[in-house]
Design a protein around this motif. Structure first.
Motif, short mmCIF file in Angstrom:
data_model
loop_
_atom_site.label_atom_id
_atom_site.label_comp_id
_atom_site.label_asym_id
_atom_site.label_seq_id
_atom_site.Cartn_x
_atom_site.Cartn_y
_atom_site.Cartn_z
N LEU A 131 0.85 -1.19 0.00
CA LEU A 131 0.00 0.00 0.00
C LEU A 131 0.89 1.23 0.00
N VAL A 132 0.62 2.16 -0.91
CA VAL A 132 1.35 3.42 -0.98
C VAL A 132 0.34 4.55 -0.81
N ASP A 133 0.60 5.46 0.13
CA ASP A 133 -0.36 6.54 0.36
C ASP A 133 0.01 7.79 -0.44
N ASP A 134 -0.84 8.81 -0.36
CA ASP A 134 -0.64 10.01 -1.16
C ASP A 134 0.46 10.91 -0.65
N SER A 135 1.14 10.53 0.44
CA SER A 135 2.35 11.23 0.87
C SER A 135 3.59 10.38 0.58
N ASP A 136 3.43 9.32 -0.20
CA ASP A 136 4.49 8.38 -0.59
C ASP A 136 4.93 7.49 0.56
N GLY A 137 4.09 7.35 1.60
CA GLY A 137 4.36 6.41 2.67
C GLY A 137 3.96 5.01 2.25
N VAL A 138 4.59 4.00 2.85
CA VAL A 138 4.32 2.62 2.48
C VAL A 138 3.73 1.86 3.66
N VAL A 139 2.91 0.86 3.35
CA VAL A 139 2.30 -0.01 4.35
C VAL A 139 2.48 -1.45 3.88
N LEU A 140 3.06 -2.28 4.75
CA LEU A 140 3.25 -3.69 4.42
C LEU A 140 2.13 -4.56 4.98
N ALA A 241 -15.20 -4.50 1.91
CA ALA A 241 -15.07 -4.26 0.48
C ALA A 241 -13.62 -4.54 0.09
N ALA A 242 -13.39 -4.62 -1.21
CA ALA A 242 -12.04 -4.79 -1.73
C ALA A 242 -11.88 -3.90 -2.95
N GLY A 243 -10.70 -3.29 -3.07
CA GLY A 243 -10.47 -2.41 -4.21
C GLY A 243 -9.02 -1.99 -4.29
N ARG A 244 -8.67 -1.31 -5.36
CA ARG A 244 -7.29 -0.88 -5.57
C ARG A 244 -6.98 0.45 -4.89
N THR A 245 -8.00 1.29 -4.71
CA THR A 245 -7.80 2.62 -4.13
C THR A 245 -8.77 2.82 -2.99
N VAL A 246 -8.25 3.26 -1.84
CA VAL A 246 -9.08 3.49 -0.66
C VAL A 246 -8.80 4.90 -0.16
N THR A 247 -9.87 5.70 -0.02
CA THR A 247 -9.74 7.06 0.50
C THR A 247 -10.57 7.19 1.77
N VAL A 248 -9.94 7.70 2.82
CA VAL A 248 -10.64 7.98 4.09
C VAL A 248 -10.56 9.48 4.32
N SER A 249 -11.69 10.10 4.64
CA SER A 249 -11.72 11.54 4.87
C SER A 249 -12.74 11.86 5.93
N TRP A 270 -4.89 5.50 -0.07
CA TRP A 270 -3.93 4.41 -0.24
C TRP A 270 -4.22 3.69 -1.56
N VAL A 271 -3.16 3.35 -2.28
CA VAL A 271 -3.27 2.64 -3.55
C VAL A 271 -2.47 1.35 -3.45
N VAL A 272 -3.03 0.25 -3.95
CA VAL A 272 -2.34 -1.03 -3.92
C VAL A 272 -1.36 -1.11 -5.09
N ARG A 273 -0.12 -1.49 -4.79
CA ARG A 273 0.86 -1.82 -5.84
C ARG A 273 1.07 -3.33 -5.80
N GLU A 274 0.56 -3.99 -6.81
CA GLU A 274 0.57 -5.45 -6.80
C GLU A 274 1.98 -6.00 -6.99
N GLY A 275 2.38 -6.93 -6.11
CA GLY A 275 3.69 -7.57 -6.22
C GLY A 275 4.84 -6.58 -6.21
N ALA A 276 4.70 -5.48 -5.46
CA ALA A 276 5.67 -4.39 -5.56
C ALA A 276 6.97 -4.66 -4.85
N TRP A 277 6.97 -5.57 -3.87
CA TRP A 277 8.22 -5.80 -3.15
C TRP A 277 8.40 -7.29 -2.88
N GLY A 278 9.66 -7.68 -2.70
CA GLY A 278 9.97 -9.09 -2.50
C GLY A 278 10.64 -9.33 -1.18
N LEU A 279 10.30 -10.45 -0.54
CA LEU A 279 10.88 -10.84 0.75
C LEU A 279 11.29 -12.31 0.66
#
Length: 283
Positions: A131-140, A241-249, A270-279
């Motif tokens: 998950l990448v937010d609109d301030s370029d923060g990441v969520v794992l 729900a499920a989706g690619r973009t989630v906005t909370v306000s 928050w926007v989902v980046r599919e398969g964006a990182w590897g572990l």
């Protein structure tokens, strides 16, 4: 920042050890170094702060990064590589050492230093959504609104709370305890009024108070969202729900993203980046 080259085998590792891990569990750090050094050629980095940590990752060359530390260390590494736009070509490994390890465990990282170090050497890379937010923060892992504890909202990834802040809190507690006791109503945090939109569709609006909101990468290229409405009488069922973009306000709110509390903000997307990182994880 200390750097030591060791071992002579072809696999090249950059092993970055967080200072909090070194202070809290030196024995596990030593074990991780021994296992990694016996199985690969490695460059050992001992950064003293976030800037040195980021610089070590930027200068890793062809070495594969292994971070030794807790959840904040892993988050910091992913955030640095995300800002460099190098997550797609870089598989991370983590040896979990330190006070906060829930995220690493939830991702499948072994909890023991030996097993985690062996997974870093011999495991398989697994691509995960981000998950990448609109301030370029990441969520794992998970975003929670509101946060459920009083963790430091200002704390940088991998850094302990500022000593002066702890001192101030201690002084306030001391002065408060010295005052005559007054009856104080035990009122918990009130319901929030938030608008939650998933791919442009409103899941809940401001006229429906909610007890909490959570979202996390679902592993399918979509974020999984759950809203817990405030119940009146019978318990209300969660809205999902499920989706690619989630906005909370709505009104100013704080939120916990993995191990970090942020805010207050009036809106966040928050926007989902599919398969964006590897572990690298055990086979």
């Amino acid at each position: 920042m200390a750097e030591v080259a060791t071992s002579t085998t072809p696999d090249l590792l950059l092993v970055v050890i967080d200072p909090v891990a070194r202070r809290t569990d030196g024995e596990s750090v030593r074990i991780a170094k021994d296992v990694l050094g016996a199985g690969a050629r490695m460059k050992l980095c001992l950064p003293e702060g976030p800037e040195e940590f980021a610089r070590a990752l930027r200068r890793r060359g062809s070495r594969r990064p292994v971070v030794v530390g807790d959840d904040r260390t892993l988050l910091r590494a992913v955030a640095v590589l995300h800002r460099q736009r190098e997550l797609a070509a870089c598989a991370l490994s983590v040896v979990p050492v330190g006070p906060q390890l829930d995220l690493a465990r939830s991702l499948g990282v072994p909890s023991g230093a030996v097993a985690a170090a062996r997974a870093a050497l011999d495991g398989t890379e697994r691509r995960m959504d981000l998950l990448v937010d609109d301030s370029d923060g990441v969520v794992l892992g998970t975003v929670g609104i509101p946060p459920l504890d009083d963790a430091e909202p200002e704390a940088a990834l991998g850094e302990p709370a500022r000593p002066w802040r702890r001192t101030c809190r201690s002084l306030v507690r001391t002065l408060t305890a010295a005052r005559p006791a007054r009856p104080v109503p035990l009122v918990g945090p009130g319901p929030s009024r938030l608008r939650v939109e998933v791919d442009g569709r409103t899941l809940v609006d401001l006229d429906q108070p909610v007890a909490g909101v959570s979202l996390s990468p679902g592993g399918t290229g979509l974020a999984e969202v759950e809203v817990r409405p405030v119940s009146v009488g019978a318990e209300a069922s969660p809205l999902t729900a499920a989706g690619r973009t989630v906005t909370v306000s709505g009104a100013h709110f704080r939120y916990r993203a993995d191990a970090v509390v942020s805010g207050p903000v009036r809106t966040r997307t928050w926007v989902v980046r599919e398969g964006a990182w590897g572990l690298r994880l055990p086979d």
